[in-house]
Design a protein around this motif. Structure first.
Motif, mmCIF file in Angstrom:
data_model
loop_
_atom_site.group_PDB
_atom_site.id
_atom_site.type_symbol
_atom_site.label_atom_id
_atom_site.label_comp_id
_atom_site.label_asym_id
_atom_site.label_seq_id
_atom_site.Cartn_x
_atom_site.Cartn_y
_atom_site.Cartn_z
ATOM 1 N N LEU A 163 7.209 -1.434 4.941
ATOM 2 C CA LEU A 163 5.862 -1.334 4.383
ATOM 3 C C LEU A 163 4.856 -1.407 5.531
ATOM 4 O O LEU A 163 4.814 -2.394 6.262
ATOM 5 C CB LEU A 163 5.612 -2.470 3.394
ATOM 6 N N VAL A 171 5.876 8.970 2.383
ATOM 7 C CA VAL A 171 5.253 8.377 1.193
ATOM 8 C C VAL A 171 4.003 7.621 1.647
ATOM 9 O O VAL A 171 4.065 6.814 2.585
ATOM 10 C CB VAL A 171 6.199 7.392 0.470
ATOM 11 N N ALA A 195 0.422 5.425 0.146
ATOM 12 C CA ALA A 195 -0.297 4.813 -0.973
ATOM 13 C C ALA A 195 -1.707 4.507 -0.485
ATOM 14 O O ALA A 195 -1.935 4.321 0.716
ATOM 15 C CB ALA A 195 0.399 3.542 -1.432
ATOM 16 N N ILE A 203 5.660 0.741 -5.353
ATOM 17 C CA ILE A 203 5.991 0.758 -3.928
ATOM 18 C C ILE A 203 7.347 0.109 -3.678
ATOM 19 O O ILE A 203 8.133 0.584 -2.840
ATOM 20 C CB ILE A 203 4.874 0.055 -3.128
ATOM 21 N N VAL A 210 10.222 2.488 -4.114
ATOM 22 C CA VAL A 210 10.387 3.400 -2.977
ATOM 23 C C VAL A 210 11.034 2.683 -1.805
ATOM 24 O O VAL A 210 11.953 3.200 -1.159
ATOM 25 C CB VAL A 210 9.029 3.995 -2.566
ATOM 26 N N GLU A 225 13.118 4.261 1.834
ATOM 27 C CA GLU A 225 12.000 5.056 2.361
ATOM 28 C C GLU A 225 10.851 4.147 2.764
ATOM 29 O O GLU A 225 10.531 3.175 2.069
ATOM 30 C CB GLU A 225 11.525 6.034 1.292
ATOM 31 N N VAL A 258 6.890 3.176 3.323
ATOM 32 C CA VAL A 258 5.641 3.460 2.616
ATOM 33 C C VAL A 258 4.478 3.109 3.531
ATOM 34 O O VAL A 258 4.380 1.985 4.038
ATOM 35 C CB VAL A 258 5.526 2.666 1.298
#
Length: 241
Positions: A5, A31, A33, A83, A86, A91, A93
């Protein structure tokens, strides 16, 4: 292996004020956000838009921009769940955040929910405070001066107390409180020491001495900077913007 993250500070708005690290991570993201209002585009996404790869997964975090309270906990719980799914898939983010993620940044609410479960990395960004000081062409603070950051919605008595105990003051989130804050600073004989900046670093920015400001309304992204310490720092007599 879970994904990482990333909390990415984008700076105050000018894409050229993004760090090289922020640019690299966004450019290679699969990805992303970002916070977004329930009407209109996301400011965070607009800052990074030229560097976001085409066709990647996007997770907008819809945050209503209203005076009345909204269920913020529920919003960040939902975003964290999306999140988390994911990240569990392996993956990474990349979360976009105006300014700096840990300075009044919305990313902190995701961090407190997810940092105990997944590896996290914070990429700091240029804050609005330093961007505003640059536009006002006056240093924020120095040496043993105390810098106090005050949210504009606080009541007058609390703002007055915090100003009294500081040599440098930043009042953020001015918005609809501008007229009240101007009156308070006038009462404290600080108008001539106060500078005003809205939408710092953006093409539509406005920079002014607070005493010269001819309006009683301001956008959310507006800040008042005051210096009342021992340095002989003054504001320029006028501004071109």
């Amino acid at each position: 292996m879970s994904g990482i993250l990333y909390g990415i500070g984008l700076g105050p708005g000018d894409p050229e004020l993004m760090t090289l690290k922020a640019h690299r991570l966004i450019s290679n993201a699969r990805v992303i956000a970002y916070p977004a209002p329930d009407t209109g585009p996301s400011f965070a996404r607009s800052i990074a838009s030229d560097f976001i790869p085409a066709g990647i997964q996007e997770i907008p975090i819809i945050v209503p921009m209203r005076v009345d309270r909204f269920p913020a906990q529920r919003i960040y719980d939902k975003a964290s769940s999306e999140i988390s799914t994911v990240l569990k898939s392996g993956e990474d983010v990349v979360v976009l955040c105006e300014g700096d993620p840990f300075f009044y940044g919305s990313f902190m609410y995701l961090f407190e929910r997810l940092s105990g479960q997944f590896p996290c990395e914070i990429v700091p960004g240029v804050t609005s405070l330093t961007a505003c000081a640059a536009q006002l062409q006056r240093p924020l603070t120095s040496r043993t001066d105390i810098l106090t950051v005050i949210p504009g919605p606080l009541p007058n008595d609390e703002i007055r107390t915090r100003i009294d105990n500081a040599q440098a003051v930043a009042i953020m989130k001015v918005g609809r409180h501008l007229a009240r804050l101007k009156a308070l600073l006038s009462d404290l004989d600080l108008l001539d020491k106060a500078g005003y900046v809205e939408r710092a670093s953006l093409p539509e920015q406005k920079v002014s001495r607070l005493a010269d400001l001819d309006t009683d309304t301001a956008p959310y992204f507006s800040t008042i900077l005051i210096y009342k310490g021992d340095e002989a720092w003054t504001l320029p007599p006028s501004f071109s913007s």
